[in-house]
Write an enzyme that holds these catalytic residues in place. Structure first.
Site, short mmCIF file in Angstrom:
data_model
loop_
_atom_site.label_atom_id
_atom_site.label_comp_id
_atom_site.label_asym_id
_atom_site.label_seq_id
_atom_site.Cartn_x
_atom_site.Cartn_y
_atom_site.Cartn_z
N TYR A 1 62.15 14.15 15.58
CA TYR A 1 63.18 15.48 15.08
C TYR A 1 64.51 15.00 14.79
CZ TYR A 1 60.24 18.98 17.38
OH TYR A 1 59.31 19.90 17.44
N LYS B 1 51.10 6.90 22.26
CA LYS B 1 50.35 6.53 21.07
C LYS B 1 50.60 5.06 21.04
CE LYS B 1 47.08 7.41 17.99
NZ LYS B 1 45.63 7.88 18.50
N ASP C 1 46.09 11.49 22.08
CA ASP C 1 44.87 12.05 21.43
C ASP C 1 43.87 12.50 22.49
OD1 ASP C 1 44.37 9.59 21.41
OD2 ASP C 1 43.47 9.07 19.73
N ASP D 1 56.03 19.02 22.15
CA ASP D 1 55.98 20.33 21.34
C ASP D 1 54.57 20.48 20.96
OD1 ASP D 1 57.01 22.38 19.70
OD2 ASP D 1 56.47 21.37 18.06
N ASP E 1 52.15 24.06 23.34
CA ASP E 1 51.67 24.95 22.75
C ASP E 1 50.09 24.97 23.26
OD1 ASP E 1 54.18 25.81 21.49
OD2 ASP E 1 52.93 26.27 19.69
C1 IPM Z 1 59.82 24.65 20.44
C2 IPM Z 1 59.79 25.04 19.16
C3 IPM Z 1 60.85 24.39 18.42
C4 IPM Z 1 60.54 22.81 18.52
C5 IPM Z 1 61.58 24.86 16.93
C6 IPM Z 1 61.68 26.34 16.87
C7 IPM Z 1 62.35 23.73 16.33
O1 IPM Z 1 58.81 24.86 18.47
O2 IPM Z 1 60.84 24.97 21.18
O3 IPM Z 1 58.94 24.16 20.89
O4 IPM Z 1 60.01 22.40 17.74
O5 IPM Z 1 61.10 22.12 19.35
MG MG Z 2 57.16 24.30 19.78
#
Ligand code: IPM
Ligand code: MG
Length: 365
Positions: A144, A194, A226, A250, A254
């Protein structure tokens, strides 16, 4: 005690709706606990691009530095171009600028599957019952932020580069935070990397292993990312604290949200060395449902609970909010994203009312 200063940054899309809900719940929790809160509002993301021409103003960052905590909604939307070459015009830059500018290197993302939500999970009930894990995502390094990071022309057309860099102190501080958290929980820590491919991951593993020597009471293990992505679905109940680098965290969170039923359920706390923290749901701005009053505010509300816990040091108030959310879910209230087929749905406002009510009359929860 002096009033705690909370900077509220609702952002874009459903950000303002869920932040308003979280703030109502925070007020209810604070009132019960005898805490005084002072709020200051500001614009970030697309809203700030429209008003000021940049997604994060320097004065907003300064304001946040003087705060006790920041309540953040979400940023972005089709109106603003996520792919804009000018970074100050990209809504996401605001969030990254806050994380970096405030030194919030540890992102806590708890994934708890509420008993009432077991049936809503994407996985079979027996796999997700009692899942209670905490992902500690490194938040200010890795792909990032590392340089070089740019697009450039070559004789054969355009090329682009992102860099993944980690230094020993960057790994060490987030590892220490994760071990400390594991000590407050079930004393198991899994580091995800990794290391079979990446040099940064090999350093990561060495540093985490060294930090582990200071925590002999915590069982530390390592897994490749993975394999972990697969194990997270195969046996999520096996995990306690997971520490990992920025991009892996990240993506994995999700994925983990599907255990809890929906992305809208998960809160997060971004912390640095002190008590200042930024609290936000892990979901995005969901422009498709913005303004309709149907967004799930639970991720934002549970983020308010984390704010009470980590920045205001008020565990009892944090638990009161978490219990109220459980109570409301057990009572069957569902926003559209977490309703089963044929199940009635309620609005953002209605589910928030119910949480506030449950906080005000804790005897019923
Ligand atoms: C998160 C989001 C952010 C990230 C984006 C919006 C920059 O996906 O907080 O998980 O990638 O960190
Ligand atoms: Mg995210």
């Amino acid at each position: 005690m002096a009033a705690a200063r909370i900077v509220v940054l609702p952002g874009d899309g459903i950000g303002p709706e869920v932040t308003a809900a979280a703030r109502r719940v925070l007020d209810a929790g604070a009132l019960q606990a005898g805490l005084q809160l002072d709020y200051v509002d500001d614009l970030v993301g697309g809203a700030a691009v429209d008003a000021y021409g940049v997604s994060l103003r320097p004065q907003t960052l300064r304001l946040c530095k003087t705060a006790d905590a920041i309540l953040f909604g979400a940023v972005g939307g089709p109106k603003w171009d996520d792919a804009s070459p000018t970074s100050s015009l990209r809504p996401g830059t605001a969030l990254l600028g806050l994380r970096k500018g405030l030194g919030l290197f540890a992102n806590l993302r708890p994934v708890r599957v509420d008993a009432a939500m077991v049936a809503t999970s994407a996985l079979r009930p027996e796999r997700v019952r009692d899942v209670d894990l905490l992902v500690v995502r490194e938040l200010t390094g890795g792909l990032y932020f590392s340089k070089p990071k740019r697009r450039y022309q070559t004789p054969r057309g355009e090329a682009a580069v992102d860099t993944m860099r980690y230094s020993t102190p960057e790994i060490e501080r987030v590892a220490v935070r994760a071990f400390e958290l594991a000590r407050m929980r079930r004393r198991r820590l899994l580091s995800v990397d990794k290391a079979n491919v990446l040099e940064t991951s090999r350093l990561w593993r060495v540093v985490v292993t060294r930090v582990a020597e200071r925590y002999p009471d915590v069982a530390c293990s390592h897994m490749l990312v993975d394999a972990f992505a697969m194990e997270l679905l195969r046996r999520p109940q096996a995990f306690d604290v997971i520490v990992t680098e920025n991009l892996f965290g990240d993506i994995l969170t999700d994925e983990a949200s599907m255990l809890a039923g929906a992305l809208g359920m998960l809160p997060s706390a971004s912390l640095g060395g002190g008590t200042l923290g930024l609290y936000e749901p892990i979901h995005g701005s969901a422009p498709d449902i913005a303004g309709k009053g149907i967004a799930n505010p639970i991720g934002a509300i549970l983020s308010a609970a984390l704010l009470l816990r980590w920045s205001l040091n008020h565990e009892a108030a944090a638990q009161a909010v978490e219990r109220a959310v459980s109570h409301v879910l057990a009572a069957g209230l569902r926003t559209a994203d977490i309703a089963g087929s044929g199940e009635a749905t309620v609005s953002t406002g209605a589910i928030t009312d119910a949480v506030v009510e449950a906080i005000q009359s804790p005897a019923t929860t």
